[in-house]
Write a protein that holds these residues in place. Structure first.
Motif, short mmCIF file in Angstrom:
data_model
loop_
_atom_site.label_atom_id
_atom_site.label_comp_id
_atom_site.label_asym_id
_atom_site.label_seq_id
_atom_site.Cartn_x
_atom_site.Cartn_y
_atom_site.Cartn_z
N THR A 5 -12.97 4.04 3.17
CA THR A 5 -12.81 3.34 4.44
C THR A 5 -11.31 3.14 4.65
O THR A 5 -10.60 2.74 3.74
N VAL A 6 -10.86 3.49 5.85
CA VAL A 6 -9.42 3.43 6.11
C VAL A 6 -9.14 2.44 7.23
O VAL A 6 -9.70 2.54 8.32
N ASP A 355 -12.13 -6.53 10.00
CA ASP A 355 -13.25 -6.27 9.12
C ASP A 355 -14.33 -5.52 9.88
O ASP A 355 -14.36 -5.52 11.11
N THR A 356 -15.20 -4.89 9.11
CA THR A 356 -16.31 -4.21 9.76
C THR A 356 -17.56 -4.42 8.93
O THR A 356 -17.49 -4.62 7.72
N GLY A 360 -20.89 4.40 8.11
CA GLY A 360 -21.08 5.61 8.89
C GLY A 360 -20.68 6.82 8.09
O GLY A 360 -20.08 6.71 7.01
N PRO A 361 -20.97 7.98 8.62
CA PRO A 361 -20.60 9.22 7.94
C PRO A 361 -19.10 9.45 8.05
O PRO A 361 -18.45 8.85 8.90
N GLY A 363 -15.58 10.66 9.17
CA GLY A 363 -15.10 11.10 10.47
C GLY A 363 -15.40 10.13 11.57
O GLY A 363 -14.85 10.23 12.65
N CYS A 364 -16.26 9.17 11.31
CA CYS A 364 -16.62 8.27 12.40
C CYS A 364 -15.72 7.04 12.40
O CYS A 364 -15.07 6.72 11.41
N ILE A 365 -15.67 6.38 13.53
CA ILE A 365 -14.91 5.15 13.66
C ILE A 365 -15.91 4.01 13.62
O ILE A 365 -16.87 3.98 14.39
N LEU A 366 -15.70 3.09 12.69
CA LEU A 366 -16.66 2.01 12.54
C LEU A 366 -16.38 0.91 13.56
O LEU A 366 -15.24 0.70 13.93
N VAL A 368 -15.47 -2.58 14.88
CA VAL A 368 -14.69 -3.65 14.25
C VAL A 368 -15.37 -4.96 14.53
O VAL A 368 -15.53 -5.36 15.68
#
Lengths: 678, 625
Positions: A5-6, A355-356, A360-361, A363-366, A368
């Motif tokens: 997670t980035v 935080d999230t 997700g897989p 490449g996806c944006i989680l 927030v």
């Protein structure tokens, strides 16, 4: 390898300052660069232009000119003072008012005994250079009209001074004044921005966009080159006086060469040969260093352009180098608390990461769930700019240092409120630090000065000075540049001579030193579990040193034996930070300005023929075959340019990006922009 | 076209105090064409040779005397005549030279004497023609029908009178100028049976009045009104003209000084030549320095005092092409040898092939068409169809240039010309389009089918109809989309042209209401047929350069239903039509709502993508291998 997670952070609005002066020291091969915020940076020519030292800036300080005298660096600016920089302690050594109004230019004579300063009041002031000070000797000139530029003849007896509409030549022996080139431009005022005094001619660059060659004895114009429609701001000549460079307001650097008029005959002429366009804004400073021309200006980047561009093989020395980002970290990360401390010249910002709750897989944006929050905006007291700062891993302490003092703050956070209290009574020995860091348990603050590492114990009641650690074999000068702590037991500190000292913090004494390598230390880190010190040098060599066994590890020996991949060695920005994956002891995380890389020490090193950037290839392969093709270097270029990459305790990565577009949009408009088909 | 040539300086002005006066009171022709007499407003008279810019001679009156009227040259005696201190036996206004005759002396109170008779008896009594408060503004002598004719303007009590006197036969007349206000500057030219008087007013307007010369003599005491026509309305900018002057050069050109150049900025003065027929600026020359509002014309040269010098500017005026074309046709009419339609056709072809300049051709072709149309209206037998078609085809015409052409074509039932006009004219008014529509709808298919129409548009409709018969034969379904064409082939072609005319719906709606119920139903049926064809995508198989667009068809349906809704609801024969249109609309609404949904989805997708690009903070998942 795995998923990460980035936290992609773009709210650090770092803005570099424009370059306003440069000086290259041919003896020490060091380049000094002054920026508009008053800071001075030192780069090593021999070490791939590694940024060795930074003298922090100061409000109101403006440097118009830099000048090396031996190993001493002098600077002068519009404040009217001549200052010498203390390159060991990274501060001003002294400054002396020249009493001539703003100073536009300083030069030293070839013998290194005198300095000449060109002042607003029209005088050239001569100073004798003494040990630890300079002494006023005499005034020359004194008519109205400011002296914009100066050049000293190699014989040491004549000085050429560029003014508005004229060039004056002073004879130092007789004190006689000879004026040249009165009224250079008929229609409008013409400022001589730069002069060069070659052995037989004077070269001037002026606001009419011309480079002119003048005869020294008769004062007549020999040759006139119209280089640009705007200003020629700076000139530089090679040591053998066969090649000459002019920097212009439209961002070009123009080369002139002294070539035979007819091949094989004596007669030579200055011919305009090449034009380099690597800047978008004014080129204000130029320095010629044998095979490269270094230019800098308002667009804040330092461009190193090799002149030997006909080389067949590609190497770091034959390719264009652009230095735009600092080669040290301006971000410090509290790994436990998830905080980021951003260091601006005159203030600090503390942010809490968002935080999230989503998954997700790749490449996806989680989504927030909690936005990042700015907890603190801390303005710096005094006029000096910040030179280093740190936040404790627990997020409860913040420390910063300027050249005049260190301040430590305690931060208390309850649900919504943040309160900050300054911790009083810091030990007197700790007046200024080159580097600050906290121990992993946040119980101690370490500050390095040029001679020692000072240890301060932190308690809820306040702080207490514990000890000063000095290396066993103290080599002077001793400029500490970077340091790293393991889980509280060991502390490593490196200085600009590439010496690395390791201290045992439990016993509070020096433990050992690491063999000195020829290139500067750009980043290092101690592994929290194995106590191995990973060192990355400016030439991208990687060493791993086992502190407990006091020797290089097997992995390090294997790296040296097999050699690093040429793609890795050709990277042109140095590694800024080394950190580790708390979940996997084999993972070492490195980053420079344009990539971050996770080295898996359990995997084989890439050999010479294998593909270095193999992430896409591996992605396309079925999972079973991946292991066969993978190697230790997992490079990721998704995020650039990078100011910081760090890993939090929960194994999520933090990347701090500074998009180039954001920097260029904040620059003033250039005088000329390339339009299509013009 | 007219042209102004290079200016030369004749002499330096002796500018009066304050600089408001040029110091020149008059410039008159002298012994030959290359000489002029320049009269200083102070004391001297100088004769110049113009080509050499050299003074040939100069006279100065005694100290204390002043020259009060411009000196003239008397060719009869080879003498120069000048009046000092206004006096002979009464105050003299001007001495006027008369071509091939003795000069005339005009007194300030309006009396006229021959110079020789006056000199023979200088103390003779002089009668007063004008009341005391009257002031003479302008005077001139022209040769009209080989007889000199003296005219002058006098201003009194807010009205301006033109007085005209002739010697043989002895006659005098008075005219009152329209508007009352005295003109800034006047100029006169002889013309057929009279004099054309050009007046420049301070509003920037140039008016022309034609003063008739009656053959019979006699003095008319009664003041007659003199009508005027506006020739030019020049832009003056703010305020009014103060010092300006106009000189008519020929029947179509006027030289003006002191009037602002239409496209130059303020603060600059120009000498301009305007064409009064077309209201176009033909030539202009900037005059440096101050303009005094004085302008003389003599022997093909203009004399303008400006700044500190008197400039001589030669000029040339040629007859414009339009004038030539118009003149020819008029002459043909007036001479009684009326050109037949074929001859006109030939002339028109020649005219069109000769003209290259687009601007000139547009004005000229418009003028030509107007002349032809008005002749057609006057002479019932005359109708040059092919000439008119050729003119329309030249693409130089528009409705506004020749408004009666389309109505004429409708009257003559020249549907081919109608079609061309509808295709070419960009500016057909809604009322005219509507009357065309009415004519097309009410004309029987049989008549229309004999007309030869443009081939491409006919082929398009043929394609549509052919498709409909094929389809119709195969599927005799209840689907009203497969209906037969309700109108004949050529009627459909003409209706298509109507559909493609540009219009503004609020104006069109008004005129559509004048259609009768059967016309509306027929047209709606045709539109419905077209719509059916279009929604079957059949029209894409039939290629044509011009064909009505789907939106045009739908817009016309909407407008027709809007205009005649109550009639359609009441008419039983329209019921089927309406129910079908209702179905169509329902279908369209459904399609659009679906499209709206798709648009919403796509926008949401785009938003999601954008937010990822620009935001300051995001949490992402990456995978390293």
């Amino acid at each position: 390898m795995g998923e990460f997670t980035v936290h992609r952070v773009r709210f650090f609005h770092y803005m570099p300052s424009g370059i306003c002066a440069m000086a290259f020291n041919r003896r020490t091969e060091r380049l000094a660069v002054a920026r508009t915020d008053g800071s001075v940076e030192l780069y090593s020519r021999t070490d791939h232009f590694f940024q060795e030292k930074v003298v922090p800036g100061r409000q109101q300080r403006s440097i118009q000119a830099l000048c090396w005298v031996g190993k001493r660096l002098f600077g002068a600016g519009l404040s009217g003072e001549i200052a010498e920089f203390d390159l060991d302690n990274l501060r001003l050594k002294f400054s002396q008012d020249a009493y001539g109004g703003p100073i536009w230019s300083i030069v030293c004579n070839p013998q290194g005994t005198h300095l000449a300063a060109g002042c607003e009041d029209g005088t050239v002031k001569l100073f004798e250079i003494l040990e630890d000070q300079i002494r006023f000797e005499r005034n020359m000139g004194g008519q109205k009209g400011r002296i914009i530029s100066l050049a000293w003849h190699s014989s040491g007896t004549k000085i050429a001074a560029g003014m508005i509409d004229m060039i004056k030549v002073f004879d130092l022996d007789s004190g006689e004044l000879r004026s040249r080139g009165s009224r250079m431009q008929q229609s409008q005022e013409c400022v001589v921005w730069s002069v060069l005094f070659l052995s037989d001619i004077i070269v001037s660059g002026d606001s009419a966009g011309k480079v002119k060659m003048w005869d020294v004895n008769t004062g007549t114009l020999i040759k006139n080159h119209q280089v640009t429609e705007w200003d020629v701001l700076t000139l530089s000549v090679s040591q053998d006086e066969t090649s000459l460079f002019a920097g212009t307001s439209e961002g070009t650097v123009v080369q002139f060469q002294l070539l035979d008029v007819v091949l094989g005959q004596e007669e030579k002429e200055w011919v305009r040969t090449r034009t380099f366009k690597n800047h978008t804004h004014d080129v204000i400073a130029l320095a010629e260093a044998d095979t490269v021309i270094i230019s800098g200006g308002m667009d804040t980047q330092l461009v190193v352009r090799p002149l030997l561009d006909k080389l067949d093989f590609k190497s770091r020395d034959s390719s264009l180098l652009k230095i735009l980002f600092p080669q040290r970290s301006l971000v410090s990360c509290a790994k436990k608390a998830g905080l980021l401390l951003f260091q601006y010249p005159t203030h600090l910002e503390l942010w809490r990461l968002g935080d999230t709750e989503g998954h997700g897989p790749p490449g996806c944006i989680l989504p927030v769930s909690r936005n990042p929050e700015k907890l603190l905006h801390l303005k710096i007291k005094g006029e000096d700019h910040v030179c280093c700062s740190a936040v404790a891993p627990c997020g409860e302490w913040i420390a910063y240092s300027t050249t005049s003092g260190i301040r430590l703050y305690r931060l208390q956070r309850d649900n919504k409120n943040v309160s900050i209290t300054k911790v009083p009574k810091l030990p007197k020995v700790l007046r200024h630090a080159h580097q600050l860091c906290f121990s992993p348990d946040s119980s101690h603050l370490y500050g390095t000065t040029s001679s020692a590492v000072h240890v301060v114990a932190l308690t809820s009641a306040g702080c207490k000075f514990e000890h000063s650690l000095k290396p066993n074999s103290c080599v002077e000068p001793f400029g500490n540049e970077s340091q790293e702590i393991s889980d509280g037991k060991f502390l490593a500190s490196a200085n600009s001579n590439s010496e690395i000292h390791i201290y045992n913090m439990h016993k509070l004494k020096a433990h050992c030193t690491v063999p000195v390598y020829r290139s500067g230390v750009s980043a290092m880190g101690i592994h929290p579990e194995t106590n191995n010190l990973v060192i990355v040098h400016a030439d991208h060599q990687i060493f791993e040193f086992s502190i407990e066994q006091m020797q290089y590890t097997d992995w390090s020996r294997r790296v040296q034996k097999e050699g690093l991949h040429h793609v890795w060695l050709e990277r042109d920005t140095p590694v800024i930070n080394v950190t580790f994956n708390p979940q996997n002891p084999n993972h070492v995380i490195l980053h420079d300005s344009y990539m971050f890389c996770i080295i898996d020490q359990s995997l084989p090193l890439p050999d010479r023929k294998s593909q270095f950037h193999n992430q896409l290839t591996l992605k396309s392969l079925p999972e079973a075959e991946r292991l066969k093709h993978s190697h230790a270097f997992k490079e990721c270029k998704l995020y650039q340019p990078l100011l910081c990459v760090d890993m939090l305790e929960n194994q999520s990565l933090v990347v701090v990006e500074r998009p180039l577009l954001d920097i260029t949009t904040n620059l003033p408009a250039p005088v000329r922009q390339k339009k299509f088909a013009t | 076209m007219a042209a102004l040539y290079e200016a030369t300086t004749l002499c330096v002005l002796n500018v009066g105090p304050g600089g408001s006066d040029s110091g020149i009171s008059g410039i008159e022709p002298s012994a030959d064409d290359d000489q002029v007499v320049v009269t200083d407003s102070a004391r001297s008279v100088t004769v110049y040779k113009v080509s050499d810019k050299k003074a040939l001679g100069s006279w100065t009156v005694k100290q204390g005397q002043t020259v009060t009227c411009p000196a003239i040259y008397n060719p009869q005696t080879s003498e120069y005549v000048v009046v000092t201190d206004s006096k002979v036996s009464a105050d003299v206004w001007r001495v006027l030279s008369v071509p091939d005759s003795e000069p005339l002396v005009l007194f300030q109170r309006g009396a006229v004497r021959r110079l020789d008779t006056l000199l023979a008896d200088p103390q003779q009594p002089v009668e007063n023609v004008l009341p005391e408060e009257a002031v003479i503004r302008w005077s001139a002598v022209l040769n009209v029908e080989q007889q000199p004719c003296l005219m002058f303007l006098s201003e009194q009590k807010g009205e301006t009178l033109l007085l005209m006197q002739r010697r043989h036969p002895d006659s005098a007349a008075r005219y009152r100028l329209e508007g009352g206000e005295a003109p800034l500057s006047c100029s006169a030219l002889p013309c057929d049976g009279g004099v054309r008087l050009f007046c420049l007013y301070s509003s920037g307007s140039v008016y022309e009045s034609v003063v008739p010369i009656r053959g019979a003599g006699g003095v008319v005491e009664e003041v007659q009104p003199l009508p005027r026509t506006l020739l030019l309305n020049l832009p003056v900018g703010e305020g009014k003209l103060e010092s300006a002057s106009a000189v008519s050069l020929d029947d179509a050109h006027v030289a003006l000084v002191g009037v602002p150049h239409p496209s130059a900025g303020p603060g600059k003065d120009f000498l301009c030549i305007w064409n009064t027929n077309f209201q176009t600026l033909q030539a202009a020359k900037e005059m440096a320095g101050r303009i005094y509002g004085q302008l003389w014309c003599s022997c093909g040269k203009l004399y303008v005092p400006h700044g500190k010098s008197l400039s001589v500017i030669p000029f040339k005026c040629q007859k414009s092409s339009l004038a030539a074309a118009m003149g020819k046709l008029r002459q043909a009419g007036s001479n009684g040898t009326i050109a037949s339609a074929e001859e006109v056709q030939k002339k028109v072809s020649a005219f069109l092939s000769n003209l290259k300049n687009l601007h000139v051709i547009q004005v000229a072709a418009g003028g030509l068409a107007s002349v032809l149309v008005s002749r057609c209206q006057e002479q019932p037998g005359f109708y040059p169809h092919s000439a008119l078609v050729q003119l329309v085809h030249s693409q130089c015409l528009s409705y506004s240039v020749c408004p009666h052409l389309l109505t004429l074509a409708l009257e003559k039932k020249d549907y081919a010309l109608c079609q061309f006009c509808l295709q070419v004219f960009p500016d057909i008014p809604e009322a005219v389009a509507c009357s065309c529509l009415k004519a097309f709808l009410s004309e029987s298919d049989g008549t229309l089918d004999t007309v030869s129409l443009e081939r491409d548009s006919v082929a398009f409709v043929e394609g549509l109809i052919a498709n409909s018969t094929q389809e119709g034969g195969e599927t005799q379904s209840s689907m009203p989309l497969d209906m037969k064409c309700p109108v004949g082939l050529h009627k459909a072609v003409l209706l298509n042209e109507i559909l493609q005319v540009a219009y503004s719906d609020c104006f069109l709606l008004l005129h559509l209401k004048t259609l009768s119920a059967p016309q509306v139903i027929l047209f709606l049926q045709y539109l419905q047929f077209l719509y059916g064809k279009y929604s079957q995508d059949l029209h894409t198989q039939v290629s044509a350069l011009r064909s009505p667009a789907m939106t045009q068809i739908l817009d016309w349906i909407c407008l027709l239903v809007d205009a005649h809704f109550t009639v359609l609801v009441m008419a039983p024969e329209a019921r089927e039509l309406l129910s079908h249109l209702h179905k169509v609309v329902r279908l369209q609404v459904k399609v659009f709502s679906e499209l709206g949904k798709i648009e919403g989805c796509l926008q949401a997708l785009q938003k999601a993508k954008q937010s990822g690009d620009v935001c300051q903070y995001s949490i992402e998942v990456i995978e390293l291998f």
